[in-house]
Design a protein around this motif. Structure first.
Motif, PDB file in Angstrom:
ATOM      1  N   LEU A 313       0.806  -1.215   0.000  1.00  8.61           N
ATOM      2  CA  LEU A 313       0.000   0.000   0.000  1.00  8.61           C
ATOM      3  C   LEU A 313       0.842   1.269   0.000  1.00  8.61           C
ATOM      4  O   LEU A 313       0.562   2.205  -0.747  1.00  8.61           O
ATOM      5  CB  LEU A 313      -0.932   0.009   1.221  1.00  8.61           C
ATOM      6  CG  LEU A 313      -2.053  -1.033   1.187  1.00  8.61           C
ATOM      7  CD1 LEU A 313      -2.724  -1.126   2.550  1.00  8.61           C
ATOM      8  CD2 LEU A 313      -3.069  -0.676   0.116  1.00  8.61           C
ATOM      9  N   ALA A 314       1.854   1.346   0.861  1.00  3.79           N
ATOM     10  CA  ALA A 314       2.636   2.575   0.979  1.00  3.79           C
ATOM     11  C   ALA A 314       4.016   2.254   1.524  1.00  3.79           C
ATOM     12  O   ALA A 314       4.211   1.256   2.232  1.00  3.79           O
ATOM     13  CB  ALA A 314       1.925   3.581   1.891  1.00  3.79           C
ATOM     14  N   ASP A 315       4.965   3.101   1.182  1.00  4.53           N
ATOM     15  CA  ASP A 315       6.343   2.972   1.666  1.00  4.53           C
ATOM     16  C   ASP A 315       6.702   4.193   2.495  1.00  4.53           C
ATOM     17  O   ASP A 315       6.398   5.336   2.111  1.00  4.53           O
ATOM     18  CB  ASP A 315       7.317   2.855   0.489  1.00  4.53           C
ATOM     19  CG  ASP A 315       7.118   1.561  -0.288  1.00  4.53           C
ATOM     20  OD1 ASP A 315       6.931   0.512   0.355  1.00  4.53           O
ATOM     21  OD2 ASP A 315       7.137   1.606  -1.528  1.00  4.53           O
ATOM     22  N   PHE A 316       7.377   3.989   3.614  1.00  4.60           N
ATOM     23  CA  PHE A 316       7.833   5.066   4.490  1.00  4.60           C
ATOM     24  C   PHE A 316       9.346   5.048   4.508  1.00  4.60           C
ATOM     25  O   PHE A 316       9.978   4.369   5.306  1.00  4.60           O
ATOM     26  CB  PHE A 316       7.270   4.887   5.908  1.00  4.60           C
ATOM     27  CG  PHE A 316       5.809   5.183   6.023  1.00  4.60           C
ATOM     28  CD1 PHE A 316       5.364   6.337   6.624  1.00  4.60           C
ATOM     29  CD2 PHE A 316       4.864   4.306   5.500  1.00  4.60           C
ATOM     30  CE1 PHE A 316       4.013   6.627   6.712  1.00  4.60           C
ATOM     31  CE2 PHE A 316       3.510   4.575   5.587  1.00  4.60           C
ATOM     32  CZ  PHE A 316       3.085   5.743   6.185  1.00  4.60           C
ATOM     33  N   VAL A 320       7.337   9.590   1.965  1.00  2.33           N
ATOM     34  CA  VAL A 320       6.166   8.740   2.134  1.00  2.33           C
ATOM     35  C   VAL A 320       5.461   8.664   0.789  1.00  2.33           C
ATOM     36  O   VAL A 320       5.076   9.688   0.228  1.00  2.33           O
ATOM     37  CB  VAL A 320       5.203   9.318   3.191  1.00  2.33           C
ATOM     38  CG1 VAL A 320       3.978   8.423   3.326  1.00  2.33           C
ATOM     39  CG2 VAL A 320       5.906   9.458   4.530  1.00  2.33           C
ATOM     40  N   SER A 321       5.328   7.463   0.253  1.00  2.00           N
ATOM     41  CA  SER A 321       4.736   7.330  -1.075  1.00  2.00           C
ATOM     42  C   SER A 321       3.740   6.179  -1.101  1.00  2.00           C
ATOM     43  O   SER A 321       3.972   5.124  -0.501  1.00  2.00           O
ATOM     44  CB  SER A 321       5.818   7.108  -2.141  1.00  2.00           C
ATOM     45  OG  SER A 321       6.543   5.934  -1.865  1.00  2.00           O
ATOM     46  N   PHE A 322       2.626   6.404  -1.783  1.00  2.00           N
ATOM     47  CA  PHE A 322       1.624   5.367  -1.995  1.00  2.00           C
ATOM     48  C   PHE A 322       1.961   4.608  -3.267  1.00  2.00           C
ATOM     49  O   PHE A 322       2.434   5.185  -4.244  1.00  2.00           O
ATOM     50  CB  PHE A 322       0.232   5.994  -2.093  1.00  2.00           C
ATOM     51  CG  PHE A 322      -0.342   6.405  -0.765  1.00  2.00           C
ATOM     52  CD1 PHE A 322      -1.276   5.616  -0.128  1.00  2.00           C
ATOM     53  CD2 PHE A 322       0.067   7.583  -0.146  1.00  2.00           C
ATOM     54  CE1 PHE A 322      -1.807   5.981   1.097  1.00  2.00           C
ATOM     55  CE2 PHE A 322      -0.445   7.963   1.071  1.00  2.00           C
ATOM     56  CZ  PHE A 322      -1.390   7.162   1.708  1.00  2.00           C
ATOM     57  N   ARG A 323       1.684   3.300  -3.230  1.00  2.00           N
ATOM     58  CA  ARG A 323       1.950   2.504  -4.424  1.00  2.00           C
ATOM     59  C   ARG A 323       1.043   2.901  -5.583  1.00  2.00           C
ATOM     60  O   ARG A 323       1.405   2.744  -6.737  1.00  2.00           O
ATOM     61  CB  ARG A 323       1.763   1.015  -4.106  1.00  2.00           C
ATOM     62  CG  ARG A 323       2.721   0.492  -3.064  1.00  2.00           C
ATOM     63  CD  ARG A 323       4.129   0.331  -3.609  1.00  2.00           C
ATOM     64  NE  ARG A 323       5.031  -0.174  -2.596  1.00  2.00           N
ATOM     65  CZ  ARG A 323       5.218  -1.471  -2.340  1.00  2.00           C
ATOM     66  NH1 ARG A 323       4.529  -2.378  -3.012  1.00  2.00           N
ATOM     67  NH2 ARG A 323       6.064  -1.843  -1.411  1.00  2.00           N
TER      68      ARG A 323
END
Length: 919
Positions: A313-316, A320-323
């Motif tokens: 779903l997301a990377d921190f 911070v980025s959403f897939r």
């Protein structure tokens, strides 16, 4: 929309399955931008999940040797001015010194560098110039994903840039769901769903276990070829569920299935992870420091990020980025209102006001559970800052929210007024009307109460120029009478303007006569300004006629020529030049004021004024016979109205066509103008359209049709002087169809409408000549020619020679007839007025002087419309940057077109343009 981050190489290759034609189109963009002086623009559109983002990533990989710039629209950032533009342009700001100073200063202000408020069009030109400048060093590819979520300012700027790119080595590609107004006219590529065969191949690339054949076929059928649906649906399902087909969603629309997939995965997260991803969704900056600071306030630990990465779903990380953008929007929408408020509150508390007061204020507003004066005041300050940066749409949003959160009735009313004013500035008339409707008039006093009426009138005038605007302005003037005498008089002048525009379509209580009677009661002031003098002069004109009003109006027009009050008087320049100067037949002042009006509108950046100013100037040039310059301005009107939108019918194109004797164009444009003017409630447009048709048919010698059109132009008593030009057309046509009574009526009307100016007196003498016989007619014709030759009005002078020559021929005075007809023909032919030139040629031949139609080929006809326009401006001495500012293109594009002009015309320098463009 599908993003390839985190996919295996096999999965990523699968994302482009079935996209051969789309890939070829993108490769062509790169090839064009990289290898030639040309720009390419493309709008890639389609449903969510269809693969638009994957295609942009593919384009970025193709763009070897090019600089790639990106921005992504984020829904929660839509109210923050220039947010998307900042993402795109921030890496290029080290190139600002390559721009002209006004453009450089505009961008620095927009991106927080301070300075005076830039004009919106200057910002757009600055971004166009920046991209063109960067592309001079290396071809540039700009990728704009999720364009539908851009903030309004960024969307308008990038839409403008896309329309005005020309010879720059720039590629600009948008990805959006549906092309909106900013992108509607641009080349587009619809990304369709995959075929069943390609869909099956893509699904197989992400399956972790064999899928039952019947279930596989059902999944492919229900996904309807949507790539993201195929890629996302198997996520989170066990091998047994996949193999058995259990847990797969039912028959939902593709976007609904994709969103349900995200919603299911988010719902399965631990509570801390759901809170953390909601914080990330509520903050579009991607700043991990801010998100973690807010998380700390909610006692969320770093371990909460692990399930988000595991679920895809997301990377921190460093950001911070959403897939995928849908996972952000689904996260935010799936949260409860209480949880969203808590997230915004934590984010607001984590932002230091001195570093980012606007974002902090916006988060506080989203966290508010009810009216809050402190938050409303902070939003008002943010609106002020956004306005100074030129972010009017953001300022409007801040002010609207501030009004909603204002706890007391009076404060809410004042803030709603301010918000409505800004919404009117950006053309959001429906939103402005809604804001005014939330105001309790009883909460307003004095000036503010009058402001409410003025804003309602401005909305009415901008959206429907019928009688309603005049009535509302009259009401505002009454309320201002005891509050501010100067503003009261200004409202009366605006009401006169509205009534003149409404003309024959005015309604009860809003006709010009009624408005004039009430305006005559306006309070006097000790030191009248130019608008005050103009109001007084127009009241005298409409009440007592031209002769009595001439002295007062001349004094008012002299005051308008004073540069010191140019900016505050700008909105009344059209009524000073197009109404006051024309109705007193003062061509010199019309010529002067129309030139000042155009220059002032350009210099001050008041582009909403520019179409009307250009129309006035183009018509003034036409009467002087400068058809080429008028044509250039008519083209500029089209360019301006395309970019800023039009709130009035454009007269100049059909008037130009009528002067030139172009029947097909005049007929089409006047028909469209009448329809549009009727819809808008602009009676003045109907009158001018009928007058133009009368002019056209008189030039072509089709007097019955000219007579009918002129009668329609003259028929409305509401116009009261609006159709002064039509009187002379009616007199001329009526004299040729045997309607002597109509000639007499026109002469009487002209006698009432003319004073001692040579133009009016010359037209009156010309019309009276049509009533006379023998020596009487000759004396009036000669007097008309004598008066008109004192003016700059070559067209009117030529028409006097033509009418006199035609009368002499009918009187069998062929020798003298040829003399006047030849003068008329030389003038008309030299000005390019084809209809009148042919009429005078026919008369000359009938008088015994054989004149052949000119057959030479004019070389500059080989130029395109834009090349001819640029060539004329260069001939007139404008530099490339000045031409670019005038036509909303970059100096690089100007130079590109000038090279083509020189090649086509065989020229080597600008000094030769004057000779080459003599016609």
């Amino acid at each position: 929309m599908f993003r390839p981050e985190g996919l295996t190489a096999r999965q990523h290759a699968g994302a482009l399955i079935g996209r051969a034609s789309e890939s070829a189109a993108l490769a062509e963009i790169v090839s064009s931008v990289r290898g030639a002086e040309t720009s390419r623009v493309l709008v890639v559109h389609g449903e969510p999940g269809v693969g638009k983002s994957a295609l942009l990533e593919h384009l970025a990989r193709l763009a070897t040797g090019c600089r790639v710039a990106r921005c992504v629209g984020v829904q929660s950032e839509m109210e923050l001015a220039f947010a998307g533009l900042h993402h795109l342009c921030a890496p290029m700001l080290d190139q600002l010194d390559g721009l002209p100073a006004p453009q450089r200063d505009a961008l620095r202000t927009v991106f927080g560098g301070g300075g005076s408020t830039p004009d919106p069009m200057m910002i757009r030109l600055a971004v166009l110039g920046l991209l063109a400048h960067v592309a001079e060093k290396q071809p540039l590819i700009c990728l704009v994903d999720d364009q539908q979520w851009l903030d309004s300012e960024s969307a308008h700027v990038l839409g403008f840039v896309a329309r005005r790119l020309g010879a720059e080595s720039v590629g600009l590609v948008f990805a959006t769901r549906l092309p909106g107004a900013d992108l509607a006219a641009l080349p587009n590529l619809k990304v369709s769903n995959l075929s069943p065969s390609d869909a099956g191949t893509l699904l197989d690339s992400v399956l972790t276990a064999p899928l039952d054949r019947e279930v596989r076929a059902q999944v492919i059928a229900e996904a309807r070829g949507n790539p993201l649906a195929l890629l996302e649906l198997p996520r989170g399902l066990s091998t047994a569920e996949i193999a058995g087909g259990f847990g797969l969603p039912g028959a939902l629309p593709p976007s609904g299935r994709v969103e349900e997939s995200f919603r299911r995965r988010i719902g399965a997260l631990p509570e801390d992870a759901r809170t953390l991803i909601l914080l990330a969704a509520a903050d579009p900056t991607g700043n991990p420091t801010l998100v973690w600071a807010a998380a700390a306030k909610l006692r969320i630990s770093a371990e909460a990020a692990e399930p988000l990465a595991d679920a895809g779903l997301a990377d921190f990380g460093t950001r911070v980025s959403f897939r995928h953008p849908l996972s952000r929007s689904v996260t935010y929408q799936a949260a409860s209102p209480r949880d969203r408020r808590l997230a915004h509150e934590a984010l607001a508390e984590s932002i230091e006001e001195r570093f980012d007061p606007d974002r902090r204020a916006w988060h506080r507003a989203q966290a508010a559970v009810g009216p809050d004066e402190e938050v409303a005041a902070a939003l008002t300050r943010s609106a002020d800052r956004a306005g100074r940066r030129g972010g009017l749409a953001a300022a409007a949003a801040f002010r609207k929210r501030a009004a909603i959160l204002s706890p007391d009735t009076g404060g809410r009313a004042k803030r709603a007024l301010d918000a409505a004013h800004v919404h009117i500035q950006i053309g959001a008339f429906d939103a402005a009307h809604s804001l005014l409707n939330m105001i309790d008039p009883a909460a307003l006093r004095g000036r503010r109460r009058a402001d409410l009426d003025v804003l309602r009138a401005q909305i009415a005038f901008a959206t429907d120029r019928g009688g309603q605007a005049a009535l509302l302005l009259l009401e505002a003037a009454r309320n201002l009478r005891s509050v501010d005498a100067a503003l009261c008089r200004a409202a009366y002048l605006d009401a006169l303007s509205a009534a003149i525009f409404a003309g024959r379509l005015s309604k009860n209580g809003s006709c010009l006569r009624h408005v004039v009677r009430e305006a005559a009661t306006a309070p006097t002031i000790p030191n009248p300004r130019a608008p005050d003098l103009l109001l007084d002069g127009l009241i005298v004109y409409f009440e007592r006629g031209c002769t009595d009003a001439q002295a007062g109006l001349r004094w008012a027009l002299t005051k308008f020529e004073d540069d010191s009050a140019m900016r505050e008087n700008l909105r009344w320049f059209w009524i000073a030049s197009v109404v006051a100067a024309l109705r007193t037949w003062d061509y010199r002042r019309w010529d002067t004021l129309s030139a000042i009006h155009v220059k002032a509108a350009r210099d001050t950046g008041a582009l909403s004024e520019l179409p009307l100013a250009l129309t006035s100037r183009a018509c003034a040039l036409l009467f002087a016979g400068n058809v080429s310059a008028a044509a250039s301005l008519a083209e500029e009107i089209t360019t301006v109205t395309e970019e800023i939108g039009g709130h009035m019918t454009s007269f100049a194109p059909f008037i130009l066509a009528a002067f030139k004797g172009d029947e097909p164009t005049t007929t089409r444009l006047t028909r469209e103008a009448i329809e549009e003017s009727t819809r808008r409630g602009e009676g003045v447009g109907i009158t001018f359209a009928h007058w133009a048709n009368a002019l056209l048919y008189n030039s072509l010698g089709r007097y019955d049709m000219a007579f009918a059109a002129a009668q329609q132009a003259c028929q409305s008593t509401a116009d009261q002087g609006e159709s002064i030009w039509a009187f002379s057309e009616l007199a001329e046509a009526a004299s040729r169809v045997g309607e002597r009574a109509s000639v007499l009526w026109c002469s009487e009307r002209l006698a009432e409408a003319t004073g001692d100016e040579d133009w009016g007196a010359g037209i009156l003498a010309r019309s009276r000549a049509l009533l006379e016989q023998g020596e009487g007619a000759a004396e009036f014709f000669e007097r008309s020619i004598e008066l008109l030759e004192r003016t700059l009005l070559r067209v009117e002078t030529a028409r006097a020679h033509l009418l006199y020559g035609e009368w002499l021929r009918r009187e069998s005075q062929r020798s003298l007839a040829r003399e006047h007809l030849r003068k008329a023909h030389v003038l008309f032919d030299g000005m390019g007025l084809i209809g009148f030139a042919q009429r005078s040629r026919t008369e000359l031949n009938a008088a015994g002087a054989k004149v052949s139609q000119r057959k030479e080929v004019i070389q500059h006809n080989a130029l395109t419309a834009q090349e001819a326009q640029i060539a004329r401006l260069a001939r007139d001495g404008l530099t490339n940057p000045e031409i670019g500012m005038r036509l909303f293109i970059s100096p690089h594009t100007v130079q590109y077109h000038l090279r083509k002009v020189f090649m086509k015309l065989g020229l080597t320098s600008r000094s030769q343009l004057d000779r080459a463009l003599a016609k």
